[in-house]
Design a protein around this motif. Sequence first.
Motif, PDB file in Angstrom:
ATOM      1  N   PHE A  24       0.828  -1.216   0.000  1.00 17.12           N
ATOM      2  CA  PHE A  24       0.000   0.000   0.000  1.00 17.12           C
ATOM      3  C   PHE A  24       0.857   1.259   0.000  1.00 17.12           C
ATOM      4  O   PHE A  24       1.863   1.345   0.702  1.00 17.12           O
ATOM      5  CB  PHE A  24      -0.915   0.004   1.227  1.00 17.12           C
ATOM      6  N   VAL A  25       0.413   2.246  -0.782  1.00 21.53           N
ATOM      7  CA  VAL A  25       0.988   3.591  -0.783  1.00 21.53           C
ATOM      8  C   VAL A  25      -0.154   4.562  -0.530  1.00 21.53           C
ATOM      9  O   VAL A  25      -1.229   4.448  -1.140  1.00 21.53           O
ATOM     10  CB  VAL A  25       1.676   3.919  -2.130  1.00 21.53           C
ATOM     11  N   SER A  26       0.045   5.511   0.354  1.00 21.71           N
ATOM     12  CA  SER A  26      -1.032   6.432   0.712  1.00 21.71           C
ATOM     13  C   SER A  26      -1.544   7.200  -0.500  1.00 21.71           C
ATOM     14  O   SER A  26      -0.854   7.363  -1.505  1.00 21.71           O
ATOM     15  CB  SER A  26      -0.560   7.404   1.794  1.00 21.71           C
ATOM     16  N   MET A  27      -2.780   7.683  -0.376  1.00 18.49           N
ATOM     17  CA  MET A  27      -3.458   8.357  -1.475  1.00 18.49           C
ATOM     18  C   MET A  27      -3.933   9.738  -1.042  1.00 18.49           C
ATOM     19  O   MET A  27      -4.483   9.895   0.053  1.00 18.49           O
ATOM     20  CB  MET A  27      -4.659   7.532  -1.948  1.00 18.49           C
ATOM     21  N   CYS A  28      -3.722  10.715  -1.908  1.00 14.80           N
ATOM     22  CA  CYS A  28      -4.154  12.081  -1.638  1.00 14.80           C
ATOM     23  C   CYS A  28      -4.930  12.575  -2.854  1.00 14.80           C
ATOM     24  O   CYS A  28      -4.400  12.594  -3.968  1.00 14.80           O
ATOM     25  CB  CYS A  28      -2.944  12.974  -1.369  1.00 14.80           C
ATOM     26  N   GLY A  29      -6.183  12.952  -2.647  1.00 18.30           N
ATOM     27  CA  GLY A  29      -7.034  13.343  -3.758  1.00 18.30           C
ATOM     28  C   GLY A  29      -6.649  14.680  -4.378  1.00 18.30           C
ATOM     29  O   GLY A  29      -5.967  15.508  -3.771  1.00 18.30           O
ATOM     30  N   GLU A  30      -7.138  14.897  -5.587  1.00 15.15           N
ATOM     31  CA  GLU A  30      -6.822  16.112  -6.335  1.00 15.15           C
ATOM     32  C   GLU A  30      -7.348  17.377  -5.664  1.00 15.15           C
ATOM     33  O   GLU A  30      -6.822  18.469  -5.884  1.00 15.15           O
ATOM     34  CB  GLU A  30      -7.394  16.019  -7.749  1.00 15.15           C
ATOM     35  N   TYR A  32      -7.613  17.855  -2.339  1.00 13.66           N
ATOM     36  CA  TYR A  32      -7.185  17.920  -0.933  1.00 13.66           C
ATOM     37  C   TYR A  32      -6.673  19.299  -0.554  1.00 13.66           C
ATOM     38  O   TYR A  32      -6.987  19.816   0.530  1.00 13.66           O
ATOM     39  CB  TYR A  32      -6.102  16.866  -0.689  1.00 13.66           C
ATOM     40  N   ASP A  33      -5.877  19.904  -1.386  1.00 12.42           N
ATOM     41  CA  ASP A  33      -5.274  21.203  -1.079  1.00 12.42           C
ATOM     42  C   ASP A  33      -6.132  22.377  -1.535  1.00 12.42           C
ATOM     43  O   ASP A  33      -5.691  23.530  -1.471  1.00 12.42           O
ATOM     44  CB  ASP A  33      -3.893  21.315  -1.730  1.00 12.42           C
ATOM     45  N   LYS A  34      -7.355  22.102  -1.998  1.00  9.72           N
ATOM     46  CA  LYS A  34      -8.221  23.172  -2.498  1.00  9.72           C
ATOM     47  C   LYS A  34      -9.080  23.804  -1.410  1.00  9.72           C
ATOM     48  O   LYS A  34      -9.783  24.780  -1.665  1.00  9.72           O
ATOM     49  CB  LYS A  34      -9.135  22.636  -3.604  1.00  9.72           C
ATOM     50  N   PHE A  39      -8.398  16.686   5.683  1.00 12.05           N
ATOM     51  CA  PHE A  39      -8.734  15.534   6.511  1.00 12.05           C
ATOM     52  C   PHE A  39      -7.889  14.334   6.097  1.00 12.05           C
ATOM     53  O   PHE A  39      -7.853  13.962   4.928  1.00 12.05           O
ATOM     54  CB  PHE A  39     -10.227  15.234   6.320  1.00 12.05           C
ATOM     55  N   MET A  40      -7.217  13.732   7.078  1.00 12.91           N
ATOM     56  CA  MET A  40      -6.421  12.538   6.822  1.00 12.91           C
ATOM     57  C   MET A  40      -7.032  11.372   7.587  1.00 12.91           C
ATOM     58  O   MET A  40      -7.201  11.427   8.807  1.00 12.91           O
ATOM     59  CB  MET A  40      -4.971  12.738   7.232  1.00 12.91           C
ATOM     60  N   LYS A 169       4.159  15.790   4.581  1.00 11.70           N
ATOM     61  CA  LYS A 169       3.771  16.157   3.222  1.00 11.70           C
ATOM     62  C   LYS A 169       2.336  16.669   3.170  1.00 11.70           C
ATOM     63  O   LYS A 169       2.051  17.687   2.521  1.00 11.70           O
ATOM     64  CB  LYS A 169       3.919  14.941   2.312  1.00 11.70           C
ATOM     65  N   TYR A 170       1.412  15.986   3.827  1.00 14.80           N
ATOM     66  CA  TYR A 170      -0.004  16.314   3.710  1.00 14.80           C
ATOM     67  C   TYR A 170      -0.427  17.483   4.607  1.00 14.80           C
ATOM     68  O   TYR A 170      -1.418  18.137   4.328  1.00 14.80           O
ATOM     69  CB  TYR A 170      -0.856  15.083   4.025  1.00 14.80           C
TER      70      TYR A 170
END
Length: 250
Positions: A24-30, A32-34, A39-40, A169-170
């Motif tokens: 598994f590699v974590s996922m960050c939606g498009e 997220y920074d908008k 929320f993590m 990072k997030y």
Amino acid sequence: MKELYRRLYNDFYTFPEFDSCAHFVSMCGELYDKGTRRFMLIGRSTNGWGTLNTASETAFGGAAQAEFDDHKRWNWVESIGGTLYSTHDQDKSDLTKRYCIDKKPYWDYAKAIWLQLPGNVQSNDIWMESIAWSNLYKVSPKNSGNPSPKIQQIQLATCKEILKHELEKYRPSHILMITGFDWFFPFADLFENVKDSGNRNVLRGVNKNAVYVEGTATYGDAKVVINCRPEWRDKAAFVSAALLAFEVVV
């Protein structure tokens, strides 16, 4: 991230089943920074997942880095009439037989909590596009189930470093860990102001209780809430307890 997954690859160098494990590699939606509601969501491990390229540590690390940088990985989720399903279903002709994400307590309860947190987000049919998602342990059985204590121990040190990198990072504003405190504890020193409620959720029997939040912490400016697993727990009570721990008045 590449170097951390190369290290993870080497952690399992003598583990013969590694090639066929889920990676598994974590996922960050498009989106997220908008918005200001970053929320993590963090779980224990995936319940079945794909594998990365295990031809070499370089290939493994490179594949992980590519996935970490790809913000379109929520394409495994699709909305049909406002209901979310997995695109990985082999038979897409019968909705009643498909993997309905909205019926899974992990996602359903997390969404209910996310919706009521402060801050703004850009709306999308697939709400996960606005969040970051990770798991404590990155290597687990291929088809289903959590990693055994042995597999947990093999990867623990590196998974702590990976989670630290993800958090940096997030930069989340809210962190919901649906792990239970006992699973969280080996990672606790990554956080500040860790508070163990001293109670654990008991689902059945004479000692059954309604303890849904088992601990709290902080990470920078982010509040961290550690909930028990949600399956077979009352949704309204589970969500309300988490929001109260996030200091949200509902």
